[in-house]
Design an enzyme around this catalytic site. Structure first.
Site, PDB file in Angstrom:
ATOM      1  N   PRO A 134       0.841  -1.157   0.008  1.00  0.00           N
ATOM      2  CA  PRO A 134       0.020  -0.141   0.041  1.00  0.00           C
ATOM      3  C   PRO A 134       1.034   1.204   0.072  1.00  0.00           C
ATOM      4  O   PRO A 134       1.969   1.381   0.590  1.00  0.00           O
ATOM      5  CB  PRO A 134      -0.837  -0.201   1.261  1.00  0.00           C
ATOM      6  CG  PRO A 134      -0.130  -0.945   2.132  1.00  0.00           C
ATOM      7  CD  PRO A 134       0.606  -1.985   1.325  1.00  0.00           C
ATOM      8  N   GLU A 135       0.248   2.374  -0.721  1.00  0.00           N
ATOM      9  CA  GLU A 135       1.185   3.670  -0.544  1.00  0.00           C
ATOM     10  C   GLU A 135       0.415   4.715   0.213  1.00  0.00           C
ATOM     11  O   GLU A 135      -0.539   4.253   0.589  1.00  0.00           O
ATOM     12  CB  GLU A 135       1.517   4.133  -2.137  1.00  0.00           C
ATOM     13  CG  GLU A 135       2.034   3.180  -3.035  1.00  0.00           C
ATOM     14  CD  GLU A 135       3.081   3.613  -3.753  1.00  0.00           C
ATOM     15  OE1 GLU A 135       3.298   4.835  -3.861  1.00  0.00           O
ATOM     16  OE2 GLU A 135       3.359   3.208  -5.095  1.00  0.00           O
TER      17      GLU A 135
ATOM     18  N   ARG B 254      13.110  -3.357  -8.800  1.00  0.00           N
ATOM     19  CA  ARG B 254      11.761  -3.030  -9.019  1.00  0.00           C
ATOM     20  C   ARG B 254      11.599  -2.399 -10.695  1.00  0.00           C
ATOM     21  O   ARG B 254      12.650  -2.971 -11.445  1.00  0.00           O
ATOM     22  CB  ARG B 254      11.029  -1.915  -8.346  1.00  0.00           C
ATOM     23  CG  ARG B 254      11.283  -1.991  -6.580  1.00  0.00           C
ATOM     24  CD  ARG B 254      10.673  -0.739  -6.056  1.00  0.00           C
ATOM     25  NE  ARG B 254      11.695  -0.471  -4.908  1.00  0.00           N
ATOM     26  CZ  ARG B 254      11.141   0.309  -3.974  1.00  0.00           C
ATOM     27  NH1 ARG B 254       9.946   0.586  -3.878  1.00  0.00           N
ATOM     28  NH2 ARG B 254      11.949   0.664  -2.979  1.00  0.00           N
TER      29      ARG B 254
ATOM     30  N   ARG C  56      22.552  16.898  -2.843  1.00  0.00           N
ATOM     31  CA  ARG C  56      22.612  15.354  -2.842  1.00  0.00           C
ATOM     32  C   ARG C  56      23.319  14.987  -3.983  1.00  0.00           C
ATOM     33  O   ARG C  56      22.820  15.331  -5.178  1.00  0.00           O
ATOM     34  CB  ARG C  56      21.529  14.658  -2.337  1.00  0.00           C
ATOM     35  CG  ARG C  56      21.160  14.661  -0.897  1.00  0.00           C
ATOM     36  CD  ARG C  56      20.656  13.478  -0.402  1.00  0.00           C
ATOM     37  NE  ARG C  56      20.358  13.963   1.025  1.00  0.00           N
ATOM     38  CZ  ARG C  56      19.625  12.963   1.690  1.00  0.00           C
ATOM     39  NH1 ARG C  56      19.547  11.913   1.388  1.00  0.00           N
ATOM     40  NH2 ARG C  56      19.481  13.280   3.214  1.00  0.00           N
TER      41      ARG C  56
ATOM     42  N   HIS D 148      -7.864 -15.568   7.414  1.00  0.00           N
ATOM     43  CA  HIS D 148      -6.624 -15.377   7.780  1.00  0.00           C
ATOM     44  C   HIS D 148      -6.575 -13.982   8.949  1.00  0.00           C
ATOM     45  O   HIS D 148      -5.901 -13.270   9.217  1.00  0.00           O
ATOM     46  CB  HIS D 148      -5.940 -14.553   6.775  1.00  0.00           C
ATOM     47  CG  HIS D 148      -5.842 -15.654   5.604  1.00  0.00           C
ATOM     48  ND1 HIS D 148      -4.949 -16.732   5.477  1.00  0.00           N
ATOM     49  CD2 HIS D 148      -6.117 -15.826   4.298  1.00  0.00           C
ATOM     50  CE1 HIS D 148      -5.255 -17.290   4.347  1.00  0.00           C
ATOM     51  NE2 HIS D 148      -5.903 -16.878   3.515  1.00  0.00           N
TER      52      HIS D 148
ATOM     53  N   LYS E 144       3.989   6.094   4.785  1.00  0.00           N
ATOM     54  CA  LYS E 144       3.301   4.842   4.796  1.00  0.00           C
ATOM     55  C   LYS E 144       2.970   4.605   6.218  1.00  0.00           C
ATOM     56  O   LYS E 144       2.294   3.159   6.407  1.00  0.00           O
ATOM     57  CB  LYS E 144       3.744   3.775   3.846  1.00  0.00           C
ATOM     58  CG  LYS E 144       3.834   4.568   2.335  1.00  0.00           C
ATOM     59  CD  LYS E 144       4.320   3.639   1.797  1.00  0.00           C
ATOM     60  CE  LYS E 144       5.600   3.884   0.960  1.00  0.00           C
ATOM     61  NZ  LYS E 144       6.269   3.011   0.077  1.00  0.00           N
TER      62      LYS E 144
END
Ligand SMILES: [Zn+2]
Length: 287
Positions: A2-3, A273, A163, A96, A61
């Site tokens: 989930p985001e 990813r 950065r 579950h 999150k």
């Protein structure tokens, strides 16, 4: 996973259905669901009993339920498949079901943590000593998210300039900005016409301000799309972010035409990813 928008939908549901209620008892049905609480399930249950939940809070999150007057909070980890459900006490038990929290009132509902793969769970933590927002100590290092009114745009933009990193890495760096996952990073970069490997030091201030605006737009659109799922007696997140899939412009659209220029979208392996992008709208940086 989930985001942020999905987690925010769950937070709002918890705020509506659980805040202000006092725990009567806790049943831990699977030890893995409390493995982040080293003292174990019995200790977890004993330390919640008799305490009242304050409104659920979120950073990025991460989601937590403060226990009133204790200096502690229950931190929820949704993992890949975790769900927090508010169910009638007599509703059939989910296959579950891992943790069940009953309340001492007459509302007739209980809070259930259901998790098929059991990567998620609940754990109890002290509040970080210097946190103005009551963050649990284990997430004290997590930066504010872009929907947080106290997020400091100027500091974020300055950090990008300093950065030596690339833009998608920076968007996923939870110590810089939290709550932006792989899906919404790709969506925001597509909207901003920026390639994921663009060095952050090359972004001008207006360009990074524009990107931040797109990040917020994408998240707000997802929140608006998910806004109906907490309007019933049901708090739910299944990690699939299904309700927003139809409106994605980049993520998952390999070989489909770019919605802006028609060029087939591409997918590239990126840090274990995938990154989805339009090769024409989002030109790779010159090496
Ligand atoms: Zn394009």
């Amino acid at each position: 996973m989930p985001e942020l928008p999905e987690v925010e939908v769950v937070r709002r549901g918890l705020e509506r259905w659980v805040a202000g209620r006092t725990v009567a008892g806790v049943e831990v049905l699977h030890p893995r669901a409390v493995r982040r609480h080293p003292a174990g399930g019995a200790d977890f249950a004993a330390r919640l009993a008799g305490h009242r939940f304050e409104p659920a809070r979120r950073r990025g999150k991460y989601l937590w339920l403060p226990l009133a007057d204790t200096g502690t909070s229950v931190l929820g980890h949704l993992g890949m498949s975790g769900q927090l459900l508010v169910q009638p006490e007599d509703a059939p038990v989910e296959k579950h079901l891992r943790i069940r929290i009953r309340f001492d009132d007459t509302a007739g509902t209980e809070l259930r943590f259901v998790d098929q793969r059991t990567f998620g769970g609940l754990s109890l933590h002290d509040t970080a000593p210097d946190s103005v927002d009551g963050l649990p100590d284990v997430i004290g290092h997590i930066a504010r998210d872009p929907l947080d009114p106290a997020f400091d745009d100027g500091a974020f933009q300055a950090a990008l300039r300093l950065r030596r990193t690339t833009i998608k890495r920076a968007l996923l760096d939870q110590s810089l900005i939290s709550g932006v996952g792989n899906i919404y990073a790709d969506e925001a970069l597509w909207r901003a016409k920026l390639h994921y490997d663009r060095p952050t030091a090359t972004l001008t201030r207006p360009r990074s301000a524009e990107l931040l605006g797109h990040v917020r737009d994408v998240m707000n659109a997802a929140l608006a799309a998910g806004g109906t799922s907490f309007d019933s007696l049901y708090v739910n997140v299944n990690g699939e972010s299904g309700y927003f899939d139809r409106s994605l412009d980049a993520y998952g659209r390999e070989d489909e035409p770019c919605r802006r220029c028609g060029t087939p979208m591409r997918r590239r392996a990126w840090m274990n990813r995938s990154s989805y992008f339009c090769p024409r709208c989002q030109r790779p940086p010159r090496v």
